[in-house]
Structures are given as C-alpha cells and as structure tokens.
Design a protein around this motif. Structure first.
Motif, PDB file in Angstrom:
ATOM      1  N   MET A 152       0.831  -1.206   0.000  1.00  5.89           N
ATOM      2  CA  MET A 152       0.000   0.000   0.000  1.00  5.89           C
ATOM      3  C   MET A 152       0.863   1.252   0.000  1.00  5.89           C
ATOM      4  N   ARG A 153       1.953   1.215   0.773  1.00  7.78           N
ATOM      5  CA  ARG A 153       2.865   2.354   0.812  1.00  7.78           C
ATOM      6  C   ARG A 153       3.542   2.549  -0.544  1.00  7.78           C
ATOM      7  N   THR A 154       3.895   1.457  -1.188  1.00  6.86           N
ATOM      8  CA  THR A 154       4.536   1.536  -2.502  1.00  6.86           C
ATOM      9  C   THR A 154       3.579   2.099  -3.548  1.00  6.86           C
ATOM     10  N   ILE A 155       2.321   1.666  -3.485  1.00  9.49           N
ATOM     11  CA  ILE A 155       1.326   2.168  -4.449  1.00  9.49           C
ATOM     12  C   ILE A 155       1.072   3.655  -4.245  1.00  9.49           C
ATOM     13  N   SER A 156       1.012   4.091  -2.993  1.00 12.58           N
ATOM     14  CA  SER A 156       0.792   5.514  -2.723  1.00 12.58           C
ATOM     15  C   SER A 156       1.946   6.357  -3.259  1.00 12.58           C
ATOM     16  N   GLN A 157       3.158   5.839  -3.126  1.00  9.54           N
ATOM     17  CA  GLN A 157       4.315   6.535  -3.675  1.00  9.54           C
ATOM     18  C   GLN A 157       4.270   6.546  -5.205  1.00  9.54           C
ATOM     19  N   ALA A 158       3.752   5.456  -5.768  1.00  8.84           N
ATOM     20  CA  ALA A 158       3.649   5.373  -7.224  1.00  8.84           C
ATOM     21  C   ALA A 158       2.664   6.405  -7.766  1.00  8.84           C
ATOM     22  N   LEU A 159       1.543   6.579  -7.078  1.00  8.94           N
ATOM     23  CA  LEU A 159       0.544   7.560  -7.515  1.00  8.94           C
ATOM     24  C   LEU A 159       1.070   8.981  -7.411  1.00  8.94           C
ATOM     25  N   LEU A 160       2.054   9.188  -6.550  1.00  2.87           N
ATOM     26  CA  LEU A 160       2.659  10.513  -6.421  1.00  2.87           C
ATOM     27  C   LEU A 160       3.307  10.949  -7.737  1.00  2.87           C
ATOM     28  N   ALA A 161       3.830   9.992  -8.495  1.00  3.65           N
ATOM     29  CA  ALA A 161       4.468  10.312  -9.774  1.00  3.65           C
ATOM     30  C   ALA A 161       3.454  10.917 -10.747  1.00  3.65           C
ATOM     31  N   THR A 162       2.249  10.360 -10.794  1.00  2.00           N
ATOM     32  CA  THR A 162       1.199  10.913 -11.658  1.00  2.00           C
ATOM     33  C   THR A 162       0.808  12.303 -11.193  1.00  2.00           C
ATOM     34  N   ALA A 163       0.717  12.480  -9.872  1.00  2.00           N
ATOM     35  CA  ALA A 163       0.365  13.796  -9.327  1.00  2.00           C
ATOM     36  C   ALA A 163       1.421  14.837  -9.696  1.00  2.00           C
ATOM     37  N   VAL A 164       2.686  14.445  -9.617  1.00  2.00           N
ATOM     38  CA  VAL A 164       3.769  15.361  -9.983  1.00  2.00           C
ATOM     39  C   VAL A 164       3.692  15.709 -11.464  1.00  2.00           C
ATOM     40  N   GLY A 165       3.408  14.702 -12.293  1.00  2.00           N
ATOM     41  CA  GLY A 165       3.277  14.941 -13.725  1.00  2.00           C
ATOM     42  C   GLY A 165       2.183  15.937 -14.038  1.00  2.00           C
ATOM     43  N   LEU A 166       1.049  15.806 -13.374  1.00  2.00           N
ATOM     44  CA  LEU A 166      -0.054  16.748 -13.572  1.00  2.00           C
ATOM     45  C   LEU A 166       0.295  18.119 -13.014  1.00  2.00           C
ATOM     46  N   ALA A 167       1.008  18.145 -11.892  1.00  2.00           N
ATOM     47  CA  ALA A 167       1.398  19.424 -11.282  1.00  2.00           C
ATOM     48  C   ALA A 167       2.321  20.215 -12.195  1.00  2.00           C
ATOM     49  N   VAL A 168       3.131  19.499 -12.965  1.00  2.00           N
ATOM     50  CA  VAL A 168       4.007  20.173 -13.932  1.00  2.00           C
ATOM     51  C   VAL A 168       3.217  20.574 -15.178  1.00  2.00           C
ATOM     52  N   ALA A 169       2.371  19.667 -15.653  1.00  2.00           N
ATOM     53  CA  ALA A 169       1.687  19.876 -16.932  1.00  2.00           C
ATOM     54  C   ALA A 169       0.657  20.999 -16.890  1.00  2.00           C
ATOM     55  N   ILE A 170      -0.135  21.077 -15.827  1.00  2.00           N
ATOM     56  CA  ILE A 170      -1.239  22.038 -15.791  1.00  2.00           C
ATOM     57  C   ILE A 170      -0.761  23.488 -15.901  1.00  2.00           C
ATOM     58  N   PRO A 171       0.163  23.946 -15.059  1.00  2.00           N
ATOM     59  CA  PRO A 171       0.621  25.333 -15.216  1.00  2.00           C
ATOM     60  C   PRO A 171       1.364  25.575 -16.528  1.00  2.00           C
ATOM     61  N   VAL A 172       2.065  24.550 -17.025  1.00  2.00           N
ATOM     62  CA  VAL A 172       2.768  24.704 -18.299  1.00  2.00           C
ATOM     63  C   VAL A 172       1.773  24.911 -19.442  1.00  2.00           C
ATOM     64  N   VAL A 173       0.706  24.129 -19.454  1.00  2.00           N
ATOM     65  CA  VAL A 173      -0.327  24.278 -20.484  1.00  2.00           C
ATOM     66  C   VAL A 173      -1.000  25.644 -20.378  1.00  2.00           C
ATOM     67  N   MET A 174      -1.257  26.089 -19.151  1.00  2.00           N
ATOM     68  CA  MET A 174      -1.871  27.404 -18.955  1.00  2.00           C
ATOM     69  C   MET A 174      -0.958  28.515 -19.481  1.00  2.00           C
ATOM     70  N   ALA A 175       0.333  28.413 -19.185  1.00  2.00           N
ATOM     71  CA  ALA A 175       1.285  29.412 -19.661  1.00  2.00           C
ATOM     72  C   ALA A 175       1.382  29.393 -21.180  1.00  2.00           C
ATOM     73  N   ASN A 176       1.425  28.202 -21.765  1.00  2.00           N
ATOM     74  CA  ASN A 176       1.516  28.085 -23.220  1.00  2.00           C
ATOM     75  C   ASN A 176       0.272  28.672 -23.891  1.00  2.00           C
ATOM     76  N   ASN A 177      -0.908  28.405 -23.316  1.00  2.00           N
ATOM     77  CA  ASN A 177      -2.147  28.971 -23.864  1.00  2.00           C
ATOM     78  C   ASN A 177      -2.154  30.491 -23.761  1.00  2.00           C
TER      79      ASN A 177
END
Length: 205
Positions: A152-177
C-alpha cells in the motif's frame, strides 16, 4: 542488480526528469514573459498613434515610433513598412507579410518546449506510477500476506508520480495557452497595421 533495485532506479529517474522538466518550464516561461512584455510595452497608445499616422497618409512619420520605442513590435513594423513603401503597394504587401511571419517566429521561439512538456509530463508521471505498481506487485509476490502495508505504501508513492506529472503539466499548459493568445493578438494587430499602410498607399495612388 536485482529487479526491485532496477525498478527503484527507474522510479527515481522519473522524478529527476520531472524536476528537470519543471525547472526548464519555469525558465522558458520567465524568458518568454520578458520577451512579450518588452515587445508590447506601451502598445496601448503606440498602436493607435501608428494607425492615425497611416490614415493621415503620412508614412514618412512612421520611423519616429521605432526611434522612441525601439523594442516595440508595432513600432518596428511601422518603421519597416515606411522604409519599403516606395516600392509600391504590391511589393509592400509581400514584404509586410514576410515581416509578420518573421515576428511570429521570434515570438514562438521556445514555446514548442512548453507545448512538449505540457503534452508529455502527465505520461512521464504515469510511467513512474506504472513502475511503482510493478514494484508493489513484485513485493506482494515476494513477501506474501505480510506485504500488505509495504504494498500500500509503494502504491501511494507510485501515484505521487502521476500527481507530480499533472502538477508540472497544468501550469505549463496554462502558460503556453496564455502566450499563444497573446501571439494571436499581436498577429492580428500587425495585420491591421498592414491593411492601414496598404490603404494609405491606395489613397495616395
């Protein structure tokens, strides 16, 4: 190197890549923001003055704008148009079209980086999550029933990677737009100036 260690290195590599991507995105956003601000500074009154000058038919007065506002994109365009207006309407139209393309290319520089990061950051984060899930199932198969908490701890850490990816992508897309919208406005204003200069030459003719 064991399978578990290899997966761990891959997960770490994903987070390192995301960190580099976020730093690169910030650098590009700051650099492009400076370029857009410098090139459109004082445009709220420079642009109407250029249009008014063109409507008066006084194309020889256009260079004064680039002297007073050398970094303003509209002042540069007015100076360029005035300089080449003696070649005639048809020649000037083609030259102004080329000038607009050149200005657009200048503004679009490095925006492709933001576009690429915005489109791919979530997938990079998802890849990190996949590695994490693989690691979780490997531990589950290795440790058996005693692996519940670890998995369970490993899976929670794994989901953090997706969260980080979205955290980078969302402001970048907003800036590009944002930059893309600004560029469309600049391009539209340059087209307006182009029509004003051509109409001024037509009246003279």
């Amino acid at each position: 190197m064991s399978f578990e260690n290899a997966i761990g290195y891959m997960e770490t590599a994903i987070f390192v890549i995301m960190a580099i991507a976020s730093v690169l995105a910030v650098a590009v956003v700051v650099e492009r923001a400076i370029i857009f601000v410098k090139n459109t500074k004082d445009s709220s009154f420079v642009l109407p003055e250029i249009i008014q000058t063109a409507r008066k038919g006084d194309l020889s007065g256009a260079p004064k704008f680039s002297e007073n506002y050398p970094e303003n994109v509209y002042a540069r365009f007015a100076d360029f148009s005035s300089e080449h207006s003696k070649g005639g309407k048809e020649s000037l139209g083609e030259l102004m079209e080329g000038k607009m393309i050149g200005e657009r290319v200048g503004f679009e520089t490095r925006l492709s980086i933001l576009n690429t990061l915005g489109n791919n950051a979530p997938f990079i984060g998802l890849l990190g999550t996949v590695f994490g899930v693989i690691s979780a199932f490997y531990k589950l198969g290795t440790l058996g029933n005693a692996a519940g908490e670890v998995v369970m701890r490993t899976i929670s850490q794994a989901l953090l990677a997706t969260a980080v990816g979205l955290a980078v992508a969302i402001p970048v897309v907003m800036a590009n737009n944002y930059f893309t919208r600004k560029l469309k406005i600049i391009q539209s204003n340059l087209e307006i100036l182009s029509k004003e200069f051509l109409a001024s030459l037509s009246r003279k003719g």
